[in-house]
Design a protein around this motif. Structure first.
Motif, short mmCIF file in Angstrom:
data_model
loop_
_atom_site.label_atom_id
_atom_site.label_comp_id
_atom_site.label_asym_id
_atom_site.label_seq_id
_atom_site.Cartn_x
_atom_site.Cartn_y
_atom_site.Cartn_z
N SER A 44 0.83 -1.21 0.00
CA SER A 44 0.00 0.00 0.00
C SER A 44 0.86 1.25 0.00
O SER A 44 2.03 1.20 0.41
N PRO A 45 0.29 2.40 -0.38
CA PRO A 45 1.03 3.66 -0.23
C PRO A 45 1.48 3.85 1.22
O PRO A 45 0.67 3.68 2.14
N GLY A 48 6.00 1.44 3.69
CA GLY A 48 7.40 1.43 4.11
C GLY A 48 8.35 0.78 3.11
O GLY A 48 9.46 0.35 3.47
N LYS A 49 7.97 0.75 1.85
CA LYS A 49 8.79 0.09 0.81
C LYS A 49 10.13 0.81 0.62
O LYS A 49 11.19 0.17 0.60
N THR A 50 10.08 2.13 0.45
CA THR A 50 11.34 2.86 0.22
C THR A 50 12.20 2.85 1.47
O THR A 50 13.42 2.69 1.40
N ASP A 72 6.13 5.34 -9.34
CA ASP A 72 5.15 6.16 -8.62
C ASP A 72 4.27 6.83 -9.65
O ASP A 72 4.67 7.02 -10.81
N ARG A 81 15.59 9.51 -3.05
CA ARG A 81 15.92 8.90 -1.75
C ARG A 81 16.87 7.71 -1.93
O ARG A 81 17.85 7.56 -1.19
N GLU A 126 10.57 -1.29 -6.85
CA GLU A 126 9.54 -0.82 -5.91
C GLU A 126 8.31 -0.46 -6.74
O GLU A 126 8.33 0.50 -7.51
N GLY A 129 2.65 2.32 -5.03
CA GLY A 129 1.94 2.03 -3.79
C GLY A 129 0.49 1.68 -4.05
O GLY A 129 -0.31 2.55 -4.41
N LYS A 174 7.19 -1.89 10.18
CA LYS A 174 6.95 -0.88 11.24
C LYS A 174 6.61 -1.52 12.58
O LYS A 174 5.79 -1.00 13.35
N LEU A 177 6.13 0.10 16.02
CA LEU A 177 4.91 0.82 16.42
C LEU A 177 3.89 -0.06 17.15
O LEU A 177 2.91 0.46 17.68
N SER A 205 11.32 -3.89 11.32
CA SER A 205 11.22 -2.43 11.37
C SER A 205 12.44 -1.84 10.69
O SER A 205 13.58 -2.10 11.11
N ALA A 206 12.21 -1.05 9.65
CA ALA A 206 13.32 -0.36 8.99
C ALA A 206 13.91 0.69 9.92
O ALA A 206 15.07 1.05 9.80
N1 LIG Z 1 7.82 3.93 12.83
C1 LIG Z 1 8.18 3.52 11.61
N2 LIG Z 1 7.90 4.28 10.55
C2 LIG Z 1 8.29 3.83 9.34
C3 LIG Z 1 8.97 2.60 9.15
N3 LIG Z 1 9.19 2.42 7.83
C4 LIG Z 1 8.67 3.51 7.23
N4 LIG Z 1 8.13 4.36 8.13
C5 LIG Z 1 7.48 5.64 7.84
O1 LIG Z 1 6.36 5.42 7.02
C6 LIG Z 1 6.20 6.51 6.10
C7 LIG Z 1 6.14 5.98 4.67
O2 LIG Z 1 7.36 5.33 4.39
P1 LIG Z 1 7.87 5.08 2.90
O3 LIG Z 1 9.08 4.27 3.00
O4 LIG Z 1 7.94 6.36 2.14
O5 LIG Z 1 6.66 4.23 2.32
P2 LIG Z 1 6.44 3.70 0.83
O6 LIG Z 1 5.76 2.39 0.94
O7 LIG Z 1 7.71 3.74 0.08
O8 LIG Z 1 5.44 4.80 0.26
P3 LIG Z 1 4.99 4.99 -1.29
O9 LIG Z 1 6.20 4.83 -2.15
O10 LIG Z 1 4.45 6.39 -1.31
O11 LIG Z 1 3.94 3.97 -1.54
C8 LIG Z 1 7.37 7.45 6.34
O12 LIG Z 1 6.96 8.49 7.18
C9 LIG Z 1 8.39 6.56 7.04
O13 LIG Z 1 9.26 7.27 7.89
C10 LIG Z 1 9.29 1.82 10.32
O14 LIG Z 1 9.90 0.74 10.27
N5 LIG Z 1 8.86 2.33 11.51
#
Ligand SMILES: Nc1nc2c(ncn2[C@@H]2O[C@H](COP(=O)(O)OP(=O)(O)OP(=O)(O)O)[C@@H](O)[C@H]2O)c(=O)[nH]1
Ligand SMILES: [Mg+2]
Length: 231
Positions: A44-45, A48-50, A72, A81, A126, A129, A174, A177, A205-206
């Protein structure tokens, strides 16, 4: 709308998917010829993929040439990034291709042509989302990973089964959390199993780094299994 619109639409969708599958097969042959292992990351968007890639790439540098193709609908923010990690990153902006909510094999083939394959052992894609559409489009990958964050709710595997059904690995992200949420982790993992009993599952957790060693071990094992390991 006429009575014929329904079957015609189905026919067009079938032809689009068949055309995609043909290009995906070509991609698969090309990746094999180049000894590049390809992992398609879906979710999903904001799942936390990136962030996962940002945490993964520094751990890989010693052993693997890494490249990333990222999709995207708009902006090249994720490619920027990734590029900060010092690896080649190609952004596919799908609004330039009709705004698709998923990547297709053809756009991946075009992006792959911009990379120096001889310097890459491991290519992450990637996907856009979206927990639904990407799973319908084979890209020629070796494996598919779904990233599902603990904030999304334990019912998501049941409500959006295709991505989980197609996955080789489900990463529950994540996990730092969890203490602040009502999420029932056992029920979440059971729901993943209900959709795909054989899929690998990990909780990580990244941000905190918890579970990252298991993910790195999974990647190393897949590299070995693919026979595409050059280092
Ligand atoms: N607490 C926490 N926050 C996280 C973690 N991984 C990602 N986030 C947060 O989640 C939000 C989205 O993270 P992205 O990595 O941009 O997510 P994405 O899946 O790449 O998003 P899109 O490419 O837009 O689909 C950001 O604010 C990150 O800091 C984690 O392991 N723990
Ligand atoms: Mg992203």
């Amino acid at each position: 709308m006429t009575r014929n619109d329904g079957p015609q639409k189905v026919d067009i969708v079938t032809r689009v998917l068949a055309a995609n599958d043909r290009i995906a097969l070509e991609n698969r042959k090309r990746f094999a010829a180049d000894s590049v292992m390809v992992i398609d990351i879906m979710g999903s968007p904001g799942s936390g993929k990136t962030s996962l890639l940002e945490a993964t790439i520094p751990r890989l540098k010693e052993t693997s040439g890494t490249g990333v193709i990222v999709g995207d609908i708009a902006t090249a923010r994720d490619a920027w990034r990734i590029a900060l990690q010092g690896v080649p990153a190609i952004q596919i902006v799908t609004e330039n291709f009709g705004g698709a909510c998923h990547l297709e094999a053809g756009t991946v083939a075009e992006a792959y042509g911009k990379l120096d394959a001889s310097a890459i052992d491991l290519l992450f894609i990637e996907n856009v989302g979206n927990l639904v559409c990407p799973a319908e489009f084979d890209l020629g990958q070796d494996a598919r990973v779904v990233v599902l964050s603990v904030t999304e709710g334990e019912d998501k595997p049941l409500k959006y089964p295709l991505a989980f059904h197609e996955a080789d690995l489900v990463l529950i992200s994540k996990c730092d959390l969890v203490p602040y949420l009502d999420i029932d982790m056992d029920s979440l993992l059971e729901n993943v199993c209900e959709v795909n009993p054989r899929v690998d599952k990990m909780v990580l957790s990244a941000k905190s780094g918890q579970g990252m060693d298991d993910w790195m071990a999974w990647l190393a094992a897949r590299m070995k299994m693919s026979g595409k390991m050059t280092s």
